[in-house]
Design an enzyme around this catalytic site. Structure first.
Site, PDB file in Angstrom:
ATOM      1  N   PRO A  98      24.445 -51.905 -22.325  1.00 32.90           N
ATOM      2  CA  PRO A  98      24.992 -51.543 -23.638  1.00 32.90           C
ATOM      3  C   PRO A  98      24.288 -50.317 -24.232  1.00 32.90           C
ATOM      4  O   PRO A  98      24.847 -49.657 -25.104  1.00 32.90           O
ATOM      5  CB  PRO A  98      24.730 -52.788 -24.505  1.00 32.90           C
ATOM      6  N   GLU A 125      19.424 -61.271 -21.590  1.00 35.61           N
ATOM      7  CA  GLU A 125      19.252 -60.230 -22.621  1.00 35.61           C
ATOM      8  C   GLU A 125      19.134 -58.837 -22.010  1.00 35.61           C
ATOM      9  O   GLU A 125      19.299 -57.828 -22.690  1.00 35.61           O
ATOM     10  CB  GLU A 125      18.037 -60.522 -23.499  1.00 35.61           C
TER      11      GLU A 125
HETATM   12  C1  9D3 Z   1      21.466 -58.640 -29.209  1.00 38.84           C
HETATM   13  C2  9D3 Z   1      21.478 -57.451 -28.342  1.00 38.84           C
HETATM   14  N1  9D3 Z   1      22.543 -57.469 -27.325  1.00 38.84           N
HETATM   15  C3  9D3 Z   1      22.673 -56.050 -26.859  1.00 38.84           C
HETATM   16  C4  9D3 Z   1      23.846 -55.373 -27.428  1.00 38.84           C
HETATM   17  C5  9D3 Z   1      22.219 -58.381 -26.209  1.00 38.84           C
HETATM   18  C6  9D3 Z   1      23.062 -58.216 -25.007  1.00 38.84           C
HETATM   19  C7  9D3 Z   1      24.423 -58.477 -25.049  1.00 38.84           C
HETATM   20  C8  9D3 Z   1      25.193 -58.379 -23.902  1.00 38.84           C
HETATM   21  C9  9D3 Z   1      22.506 -57.812 -23.809  1.00 38.84           C
HETATM   22  C10 9D3 Z   1      23.275 -57.708 -22.671  1.00 38.84           C
HETATM   23  C11 9D3 Z   1      24.623 -58.005 -22.727  1.00 38.84           C
HETATM   24  C12 9D3 Z   1      25.456 -57.913 -21.516  1.00 38.84           C
HETATM   25  N2  9D3 Z   1      26.212 -56.668 -21.485  1.00 38.84           N
HETATM   26  C13 9D3 Z   1      26.062 -55.781 -20.499  1.00 38.84           C
HETATM   27  O1  9D3 Z   1      25.271 -56.018 -19.595  1.00 38.84           O
HETATM   28  C14 9D3 Z   1      26.801 -54.535 -20.526  1.00 38.84           C
HETATM   29  C15 9D3 Z   1      27.717 -53.985 -21.487  1.00 38.84           C
HETATM   30  C16 9D3 Z   1      28.221 -54.478 -22.731  1.00 38.84           C
HETATM   31  O2  9D3 Z   1      27.924 -55.589 -23.207  1.00 38.84           O
HETATM   32  N3  9D3 Z   1      29.079 -53.688 -23.423  1.00 38.84           N
HETATM   33  C17 9D3 Z   1      29.483 -52.463 -22.975  1.00 38.84           C
HETATM   34  N4  9D3 Z   1      29.044 -51.961 -21.840  1.00 38.84           N
HETATM   35  C18 9D3 Z   1      28.176 -52.730 -21.109  1.00 38.84           C
HETATM   36  S1  9D3 Z   1      27.509 -52.260 -19.662  1.00 38.84           S
HETATM   37  C19 9D3 Z   1      26.628 -53.646 -19.488  1.00 38.84           C
END
Ligand code: 9D3
Length: 248
Positions: A98, A125
């Site tokens: 993300p 995470e």
């Molecule tokens: C609370 C913080 N979150 C980060 C935005 C935690 C979190 C959420 C979802 C950490 C990892 C994830 C899993 N998502 C991905 O690995 C991911 C992703 C996404 O969620 N949105 C857009 N592109 C991508 S590329 C990998």
């Protein structure tokens, strides 16, 4: 696949079975059968060192969720390089995240021109930052929304890359006519019946005048892009002819 032809791909993922959605179906399934790419799947679970197969641990500093362990991810990455054969040692590493650069057509084209690359898909995470610093060349996001892991983003990226490989698209859906190749949205499409819920197919499409049809389609693309995606429109340098079509 031979070592010298096609794109050599590897994905590091806790859920390798998900990638059947890519390799078993449609354009990306056919391209695999035709040897245009090969996809190795490497599960970090296989590189766990304890009897429980642990791949994650609690975050330093506390807080919710778990973090994927750097030494396990490093071992899985080495496994991915081995699986790629001679192309493996030079393969760039992209991590789905993300926090990454947002995927676009330019990045897709860049990746489609490489001989090989490795995709790391995270769960929980995220992955220990020291693994990313040491081994990952670029982080890529698919947009500003949250999904449950890196696998669907990785499949999205790979689908976009694979359909850009030479010969992957039949001429029935040519790469040049794909939306975004020329920075414009696609025109509307119609098939039989000629009238549906009182709506008729635009007369020009029934005319058989291929010059007029091409002109109408270009005009529709310009109009829709201007209305729906002013951000894309701002990037375009329109010809006099396109400007005239848009004025009409
Ligand atoms: C609370 C913080 N979150 C980060 C935005 C935690 C979190 C959420 C979802 C950490 C990892 C994830 C899993 N998502 C991905 O690995 C991911 C992703 C996404 O969620 N949105 C857009 N592109 C991508 S590329 C990998």
């Amino acid at each position: 696949m031979s070592d010298t032809t096609g794109l050599a791909l590897a994905v590091v993922t806790l859920f390798p079975e998900m990638f059947g959605a890519l390799t078993n179906w449609g354009v990306t399934g056919r391209a695999k059968e035709q040897g245009r790419y090969d996809l190795a799947l490497v599960n970090p679970r296989e590189f766990a060192t304890d009897r429980h197969g642990t791949v994650d641990d609690r975050p330093y500093g506390g807080g919710p969720g778990m973090v994927m362990k750097a030494p396990i991810m490093e071992a899985a990455l080495t496994g991915a390089r081995s699986a790629l054969g001679p192309k493996g040692s030079a393969a760039p590493v992209v991590a789905m995240s993300p926090q990454g650069r947002r995927l676009d057509d330019a990045l897709v084209m860049e990746l489609a021109q490489l001989p090989s690359f490795i995709v790391v898909a995270g769960r929980y995470e995220g992955i220990d930052e020291r693994f990313l610093d040491a081994f990952v060349d670029r982080e890529i996001s698919v947009g500003d929304f949250v999904v449950s892991g890196g696998e669907l983003p990785a499949m999205l990226l790979l689908d976009a890359v694979i359909r850009r490989l030479p010969g992957a698209l039949g001429h029935s859906d040519s790469a040049e006519e794909d939306s975004f190749a020329d920075g414009l949205l696609d025109c509307p499409h119609y098939t039989r019946p000629e009238e549906y819920h009182g709506q008729r197919v635009p007369q020009v499409l029934l005319s058989g005048d291929h010059g007029e049809i091409a002109r109408w389609r270009r005009q529709q693309s310009l109009k829709r892009t201007a209305e729906r995606r002013p951000d894309l429109m701002a990037e375009l340098v329109l010809s006099e002819q396109d400007n005239a079509l848009l004025e009409e």
